[in-house]
Design a protein around this motif. Structure first.
Motif, PDB file in Angstrom:
ATOM      1  N   SER A  50       0.816  -1.209   0.000  1.00 63.30           N
ATOM      2  CA  SER A  50       0.000   0.000   0.000  1.00 63.30           C
ATOM      3  C   SER A  50       0.851   1.261   0.000  1.00 63.30           C
ATOM      4  CB  SER A  50      -0.998  -0.001   1.155  1.00 63.30           C
ATOM      5  OG  SER A  50      -0.358  -0.277   2.359  1.00 63.30           O
ATOM      6  N   SER A  51       2.034   1.199   0.606  1.00 61.13           N
ATOM      7  CA  SER A  51       2.934   2.351   0.515  1.00 61.13           C
ATOM      8  C   SER A  51       4.366   1.897   0.761  1.00 61.13           C
ATOM      9  CB  SER A  51       2.537   3.441   1.505  1.00 61.13           C
ATOM     10  OG  SER A  51       2.744   2.981   2.822  1.00 61.13           O
ATOM     11  N   ASN A  90      11.000   0.750   4.685  1.00 62.25           N
ATOM     12  CA  ASN A  90       9.973  -0.269   4.876  1.00 62.25           C
ATOM     13  C   ASN A  90       8.789  -0.051   3.941  1.00 62.25           C
ATOM     14  OD1 ASN A  90       7.970   1.431   6.397  1.00 62.25           O
ATOM     15  ND2 ASN A  90       9.731   1.549   7.786  1.00 62.25           N
ATOM     16  N   SER A  99       4.476  -0.893   3.622  1.00 58.42           N
ATOM     17  CA  SER A  99       3.243  -1.345   4.256  1.00 58.42           C
ATOM     18  C   SER A  99       2.506  -2.226   3.270  1.00 58.42           C
ATOM     19  CB  SER A  99       2.351  -0.165   4.607  1.00 58.42           C
ATOM     20  OG  SER A  99       3.028   0.673   5.489  1.00 58.42           O
ATOM     21  N   ARG A 101      -1.036  -4.659   2.697  1.00 58.05           N
ATOM     22  CA  ARG A 101      -2.357  -5.115   3.138  1.00 58.05           C
ATOM     23  C   ARG A 101      -2.468  -6.606   2.807  1.00 58.05           C
ATOM     24  NH1 ARG A 101      -8.255  -2.445   2.673  1.00 58.05           N
ATOM     25  NH2 ARG A 101      -7.148  -0.890   3.892  1.00 58.05           N
ATOM     26  N   MET A 150      -2.782  -5.705   8.415  1.00 59.44           N
ATOM     27  CA  MET A 150      -1.683  -4.913   7.874  1.00 59.44           C
ATOM     28  C   MET A 150      -0.342  -5.538   8.212  1.00 59.44           C
ATOM     29  SD  MET A 150      -3.003  -2.648   6.007  1.00 59.44           S
ATOM     30  CE  MET A 150      -1.448  -1.848   5.529  1.00 59.44           C
ATOM     31  N   VAL A 191       4.095  -5.192   7.683  1.00 67.32           N
ATOM     32  CA  VAL A 191       5.209  -4.292   7.408  1.00 67.32           C
ATOM     33  C   VAL A 191       6.403  -5.136   6.990  1.00 67.32           C
ATOM     34  CG1 VAL A 191       6.868  -2.684   8.416  1.00 67.32           C
ATOM     35  CG2 VAL A 191       4.462  -2.495   9.003  1.00 67.32           C
ATOM     36  N   VAL A 196       0.056  -5.850  13.944  1.00 63.21           N
ATOM     37  CA  VAL A 196       0.870  -5.544  12.769  1.00 63.21           C
ATOM     38  C   VAL A 196       1.758  -6.755  12.522  1.00 63.21           C
ATOM     39  CG1 VAL A 196       2.638  -4.063  11.750  1.00 63.21           C
ATOM     40  CG2 VAL A 196       0.836  -3.063  13.160  1.00 63.21           C
ATOM     41  N   HIS A 229       4.823  -8.563  10.915  1.00 60.16           N
ATOM     42  CA  HIS A 229       6.135  -8.276  10.346  1.00 60.16           C
ATOM     43  C   HIS A 229       6.485  -9.361   9.346  1.00 60.16           C
ATOM     44  CE1 HIS A 229       7.052  -4.771  12.815  1.00 60.16           C
ATOM     45  NE2 HIS A 229       6.160  -5.340  13.604  1.00 60.16           N
TER      46      HIS A 229
END
Ligand SMILES: [Zn+2]
Length: 193
Positions: free
Chosen positions: A79-80, A85, A87, A89, A103, A105, A140, A142
């Motif tokens: 997503s970004s 790093n 992100s 989804r 989400m 990372v 979150v 990883h």
């Protein structure tokens, strides 16, 4: 139904469609959706309000609810991307589609066995990646892509949006000829499982 303020719902069991608050007060997070400014639960789960960040989330409970775990192989859409790093989804666990929002990372140190200069050489927003979950904290996930079956499985041209073709070290756009870089899985472009 008697509607309590979301602040009092922390730890409570909530149902799909149950009202949790409004976006003026809270930030919708994992397991929620927003309609007309109101935040609702997407799942059967426990509501959690983080009073520091004002984030409201719902965490699945019970058996049979599909949730990524440490060691899971997942598919997600980037997503970004920041220099260190990305992100992601997460939308699929193994070959099963996930319900709800998870989400992930991906940190630059978990991308490749060799040194990587910048996340911009690894993936771009919109790409689909296959990754392994190495830890999970506060919902979150990883992610890790150091194995050869992990990495980008579909990538799109930054200029024209066409699916890039993998050619040796580089990614090549069949439509506009642009050359880009990615950390691809060995079976790049061959499917989504
Ligand atoms: Zn292109």
């Amino acid at each position: 139904m008697v509607s309590k303020p979301a602040a009092q719902k922390t730890g409570e069991l909530v149902l799909p469609g149950e009202r949790l608050g409004v976006i003026e007060e809270f930030v919708p997070d994992t397991g929620t959706f927003v309609k007309d400014g109101v935040i609702y639960s997407k799942l059967v789960g426990r509501a959690l309000l983080d009073s520091a960040t004002r984030r409201v989330s719902v965490h699945p409970v019970g058996r049979g609810v599909l949730v990524p775990e440490v060691g899971s192989t997942v598919l997600g859409q980037v997503s970004s991307v920041q220099p260190e790093n990305a992100s992601v989804r997460i939308f699929q666990l193994g070959d099963r589609e996930l319900q709800g929002i998870f989400m992930g990372v991906l940190h630059i140190s978990d991308v490749h066995l060799r040194y990587v200069d910048s996340m911009f050489e690894v993936c771009k927003a919109g790409d689909v990646i296959r990754a392994k979950v190495i830890s999970e904290k506060n919902q979150v996930y990883h992610l890790f892509t150091k194995d050869k079956d992990l990495g980008v499985v579909y990538a799109f041209c930054s200029d024209c949006g066409a699916v890039l073709e993998s050619k040796r070290q580089n990614m090549h756009c069949p439509r506009c000829g642009r050359i880009e870089r990615r950390k691809t899985a060995f079976d790049y472009g061959k499917g989504l499982t």
